[in-house]
Design a protein around this motif. Structure first.
Motif, PDB file in Angstrom:
ATOM      1  N   THR A 101      43.819  46.353  37.222  1.00  0.00           N
ATOM      2  CA  THR A 101      43.107  45.296  37.966  1.00  0.00           C
ATOM      3  C   THR A 101      41.605  45.421  37.716  1.00  0.00           C
ATOM      4  OG1 THR A 101      43.075  46.725  39.889  1.00  0.00           O
ATOM      5  CG2 THR A 101      44.804  45.076  39.818  1.00  0.00           C
ATOM      6  N   VAL A 102      40.990  44.285  37.560  1.00  0.00           N
ATOM      7  CA  VAL A 102      39.529  44.253  37.334  1.00  0.00           C
ATOM      8  C   VAL A 102      38.917  43.227  38.281  1.00  0.00           C
ATOM      9  CG1 VAL A 102      37.695  44.109  35.605  1.00  0.00           C
ATOM     10  CG2 VAL A 102      40.029  44.645  34.874  1.00  0.00           C
ATOM     11  N   LYS A 103      37.860  43.658  39.008  1.00  0.00           N
ATOM     12  CA  LYS A 103      37.202  42.764  39.977  1.00  0.00           C
ATOM     13  C   LYS A 103      36.461  41.637  39.249  1.00  0.00           C
ATOM     14  CE  LYS A 103      36.368  46.403  43.313  1.00  0.00           C
ATOM     15  NZ  LYS A 103      35.372  47.392  43.714  1.00  0.00           N
ATOM     16  N   PRO A 104      36.166  40.536  39.968  1.00  0.00           N
ATOM     17  CA  PRO A 104      35.443  39.427  39.318  1.00  0.00           C
ATOM     18  C   PRO A 104      34.096  39.886  38.762  1.00  0.00           C
ATOM     19  CG  PRO A 104      35.989  38.887  41.602  1.00  0.00           C
ATOM     20  CD  PRO A 104      36.452  40.271  41.369  1.00  0.00           C
ATOM     21  N   GLY A 105      33.846  39.512  37.537  1.00  0.00           N
ATOM     22  CA  GLY A 105      32.554  39.817  36.908  1.00  0.00           C
ATOM     23  C   GLY A 105      32.337  41.285  36.607  1.00  0.00           C
ATOM     24  N   ALA A 106      33.424  42.104  36.739  1.00  0.00           N
ATOM     25  CA  ALA A 106      33.250  43.553  36.566  1.00  0.00           C
ATOM     26  C   ALA A 106      33.824  44.029  35.233  1.00  0.00           C
ATOM     27  CB  ALA A 106      33.928  44.283  37.716  1.00  0.00           C
ATOM     28  N   VAL A 107      33.451  45.270  34.902  1.00  0.00           N
ATOM     29  CA  VAL A 107      34.007  45.925  33.711  1.00  0.00           C
ATOM     30  C   VAL A 107      34.752  47.161  34.201  1.00  0.00           C
ATOM     31  CG1 VAL A 107      33.456  47.159  31.593  1.00  0.00           C
ATOM     32  CG2 VAL A 107      32.113  45.173  32.235  1.00  0.00           C
ATOM     33  N   ARG A 108      35.965  47.361  33.705  1.00  0.00           N
ATOM     34  CA  ARG A 108      36.713  48.550  34.114  1.00  0.00           C
ATOM     35  C   ARG A 108      37.105  49.355  32.888  1.00  0.00           C
ATOM     36  NH1 ARG A 108      41.774  49.192  38.254  1.00  0.00           N
ATOM     37  NH2 ARG A 108      41.901  51.455  38.059  1.00  0.00           N
TER      38      ARG A 108
ATOM     39  N   ARG B  76      35.454  38.137  33.102  1.00  0.00           N
ATOM     40  CA  ARG B  76      34.336  37.189  33.139  1.00  0.00           C
ATOM     41  C   ARG B  76      34.611  36.019  34.075  1.00  0.00           C
ATOM     42  NH1 ARG B  76      33.122  36.957  26.668  1.00  0.00           N
ATOM     43  NH2 ARG B  76      31.754  38.755  26.600  1.00  0.00           N
ATOM     44  N   THR B  77      35.668  36.123  34.851  1.00  0.00           N
ATOM     45  CA  THR B  77      35.988  35.036  35.775  1.00  0.00           C
ATOM     46  C   THR B  77      35.454  35.370  37.169  1.00  0.00           C
ATOM     47  OG1 THR B  77      38.085  35.914  36.569  1.00  0.00           O
ATOM     48  CG2 THR B  77      38.153  34.688  34.511  1.00  0.00           C
ATOM     49  N   ALA B  78      35.567  34.397  38.065  1.00  0.00           N
ATOM     50  CA  ALA B  78      35.098  34.596  39.442  1.00  0.00           C
ATOM     51  C   ALA B  78      36.213  35.126  40.339  1.00  0.00           C
ATOM     52  CB  ALA B  78      34.547  33.288  39.992  1.00  0.00           C
ATOM     53  N   GLU B  79      37.415  35.404  39.767  1.00  0.00           N
ATOM     54  CA  GLU B  79      38.559  35.902  40.541  1.00  0.00           C
ATOM     55  C   GLU B  79      38.979  37.268  39.989  1.00  0.00           C
ATOM     56  OE1 GLU B  79      39.844  34.207  43.040  1.00  0.00           O
ATOM     57  OE2 GLU B  79      38.513  32.502  42.712  1.00  0.00           O
ATOM     58  N   PRO B  80      39.609  38.117  40.834  1.00  0.00           N
ATOM     59  CA  PRO B  80      40.122  39.383  40.288  1.00  0.00           C
ATOM     60  C   PRO B  80      41.291  39.109  39.339  1.00  0.00           C
ATOM     61  CG  PRO B  80      40.690  39.152  42.610  1.00  0.00           C
ATOM     62  CD  PRO B  80      39.828  37.989  42.266  1.00  0.00           C
ATOM     63  N   VAL B  81      41.478  39.972  38.355  1.00  0.00           N
ATOM     64  CA  VAL B  81      42.616  39.792  37.439  1.00  0.00           C
ATOM     65  C   VAL B  81      43.435  41.074  37.403  1.00  0.00           C
ATOM     66  CG1 VAL B  81      41.603  38.038  35.924  1.00  0.00           C
ATOM     67  CG2 VAL B  81      41.180  40.439  35.439  1.00  0.00           C
ATOM     68  N   ALA B  82      44.762  40.894  37.247  1.00  0.00           N
ATOM     69  CA  ALA B  82      45.667  42.040  37.089  1.00  0.00           C
ATOM     70  C   ALA B  82      46.279  41.917  35.700  1.00  0.00           C
ATOM     71  CB  ALA B  82      46.741  42.008  38.166  1.00  0.00           C
ATOM     72  N   LEU B  83      45.930  42.849  34.827  1.00  0.00           N
ATOM     73  CA  LEU B  83      46.297  42.725  33.411  1.00  0.00           C
ATOM     74  C   LEU B  83      47.424  43.687  33.065  1.00  0.00           C
ATOM     75  CD1 LEU B  83      42.596  42.763  32.333  1.00  0.00           C
ATOM     76  CD2 LEU B  83      44.103  40.795  31.977  1.00  0.00           C
ATOM     77  N   THR B  84      48.576  43.109  32.725  1.00  0.00           N
ATOM     78  CA  THR B  84      49.691  43.939  32.261  1.00  0.00           C
ATOM     79  C   THR B  84      49.441  44.270  30.788  1.00  0.00           C
ATOM     80  OG1 THR B  84      51.135  42.780  33.782  1.00  0.00           O
ATOM     81  CG2 THR B  84      52.198  44.002  31.998  1.00  0.00           C
ATOM     82  N   CYS B  85      49.613  45.552  30.471  1.00  0.00           N
ATOM     83  CA  CYS B  85      49.277  46.002  29.106  1.00  0.00           C
ATOM     84  C   CYS B  85      50.544  46.461  28.381  1.00  0.00           C
ATOM     85  CB  CYS B  85      48.308  47.176  29.139  1.00  0.00           C
ATOM     86  SG  CYS B  85      46.909  46.931  30.206  1.00  0.00           S
TER      87      CYS B  85
END
Ligand code: SF4
Ligand code: SF4
Length: 443
Positions: A378-385, A351-360
């Motif tokens: 990795t999830v693009k800004p405003g996207a759902v993956r 839900r942010t305006a920047e891409p995020v890289a989420l370690t799980c």
């Protein structure tokens, strides 16, 4: 012989007031500001997203560049409640200030009246003038309606997208149909109903009679100065709803203040003090009312509480939302070497305006291993993956059959990391189910 009554000396004539000292001037300034805001908003972006608009593809409402999802609707609900409380507060306190000063219906009708005044369709002696003049006036007004309707559409179809449709002549049917319908609705309403909408149709206008109290701001004719009225009827002529304010406050009065300016001008001409008609809190003949009445205090308190709740909800809103879906058709699988596997799908929403890289990583069951194609995700800004993954338990585990709660943790690598958790369960089948599953796989 009794002395002749002393004649009242007329006050010295004052020069006409500057525009910002007249109700009309102030009203036009407010209307111009609101129109500019309305027309400019669809073109303003924050972090690559609309300042205010609806994204049809993702069904997200953007407010201040932040995309609100369906599960954020409570924020929209809070905002709607706040808007209602504000409207009630403003109405109790300032009367019909919305109707006369900010309502799009009033603003557009005022613009139409200005157009008609600029190009009068009748001559001074009452003769009808050329058809061309009338067509020009109504054409200009239709054009104005088209601009307003187009601005409305821009809140649903971003300016770049609409420009592309128009440039390539590929306007989708629904966009064209909505656009045309809005133009017709606006134009039909303003042409056929006009000010009658305010006096006969608008539900808000009906509500005001209930909300007004003895201290609400209203337009009032000062009965203590009735002798100053020269009965020129100028106040009636300029009134858009054609009422005579000298008969007292009426439901048709939209508090535009046109009669205030008109009467002030007459008073200036005859050399009498202005404000025979004026905006006044309560009645001029009654003692000054209290501003802090119970209803004002209650409504103001409601506005403060709702604003606090809205700010809290907006700040506490997760930057990344994660959920885990079980594979409903294949809950578990036992490999030939005895390892037990459960399949899932991770749904991560940025839900942010920047891409995020989420370690799980996973927690909840000792020895459970997470197998996922990419880590970090990795999830693009405003996207759902959506990412499928498997949890694997080594052979010979001591876990009893049943569902064991596990949590998938996600975290970014920044100094102030964004975190999200998603709860799910790991299923350990009965021994019999093991055999069935293994048998099924061999077939
Ligand atoms: S404009 Fe003023 S003076 Fe003229 S009729 Fe109205 S109240 Fe009386
Ligand atoms: S009475 Fe005066 S304030 Fe009320 S609608 Fe008419 S002109 Fe406007």
């Amino acid at each position: 012989m009794p002395p002749a009554p002393a004649r009242r000396r007329p006050a010295p004539k004052a020069p006409p007031p500057r525009w910002y000292r007249t109700e009309r001037g102030r009203r036009w300034a407010v209307a111009g500001l609101l129109l500019a805001l309305y027309c400019a908003t669809p073109f303003i972006e924050v972090g690559g997203h609309p300042l205010l608009g609806f994204d049809r593809q993702t069904l997200r409402l953007y407010v201040g560049g932040v995309g609100l999802w369906l599960d954020d609707l409570f924020i929209v609900l809070l905002a709607a409640l706040l808007a209602v409380a504000l409207i009630l507060l403003v109405t109790v306190w300032l009367g019909r200030v919305w109707c006369g000063w900010a309502c799009p219906q009033t603003v557009l009708l005022d613009l139409r009246d200005q157009l008609r005044a600029l190009f009068p369709v009748r001559t001074a002696d009452g003769r009808a003038v050329r058809l061309a003049k009338r067509v020009a006036v109504e054409g200009a007004f239709l054009l104005l309606n088209l601009v307003v309707a187009t601005t409305f559409i821009l809140y649903l179809v971003p300016p770049r997208e609409l420009g592309h449709y128009l440039a390539t002549a590929t306007l989708p049917f629904w966009v064209g149909a909505t656009w045309g319908t809005i133009v017709l609705l606006f134009y039909g309403d303003l042409l056929l109903l006009g000010r009658r909408f305010c006096t006969h149709v608008c539900p808000y206008a009906k509500l005001q009679g209930v909300l007004f109290d003895r201290a609400t701001l209203v337009v009032e004719y000062d009965r203590t100065r009735e002798d100053d009225c020269i009965d020129c009827k100028r106040c009636v002529k300029v009134c858009p709803t054609k009422i005579d304010i000298r008969d007292g406050l009426q439901v048709e009065c939209i508090a535009c203040g046109e009669c205030v300016d008109a009467c002030d001008e007459i008073m200036r001409k005859v050399g009498t003090p202005p404000k025979l008609i004026q905006f006044h809190f309560g009645s001029t003949s009654a003692p000054p009312p209290r501003v802090l009445r119970p209803q004002v205090v209650v409504l103001a308190a409601a506005c403060v509480c709702l604003t606090a709740a809205l700010v809290h909800a907006a700040i506490g809103r997760a930057a990344v939302e994660a959920s885990v879906l079980r594979d409903r058709y294949h809950l578990f699988h036992v490999a030939k070497d005895g390892r037990l596997m459960n399949s899932y799908t991770l749904v991560a929403e940025n839900r942010t305006a920047e891409p995020v890289a989420l370690t799980c990583w996973v927690e909840g069951v000792e020895g459970l291993e997470l197998v996922i194609p990419h880590n970090p995700v990795t999830v693009k800004p405003g996207a759902v993956r959506k990412t499928r993954f498997v949890l694997v338990l080594p052979a010979g585990h001591p876990l009893a059959p049943g569902n064991h709660p596990v949590t998938l943790h996600l975290m970014t690598a920044e100094a102030e990391p964004i975190t999200a958790d998603a709860a799910t369960a790991f299923t350990v089948p009965e021994a019999e189910e093991h055999k069935v599953e293994e048998h099924g796989k061999e077939e």
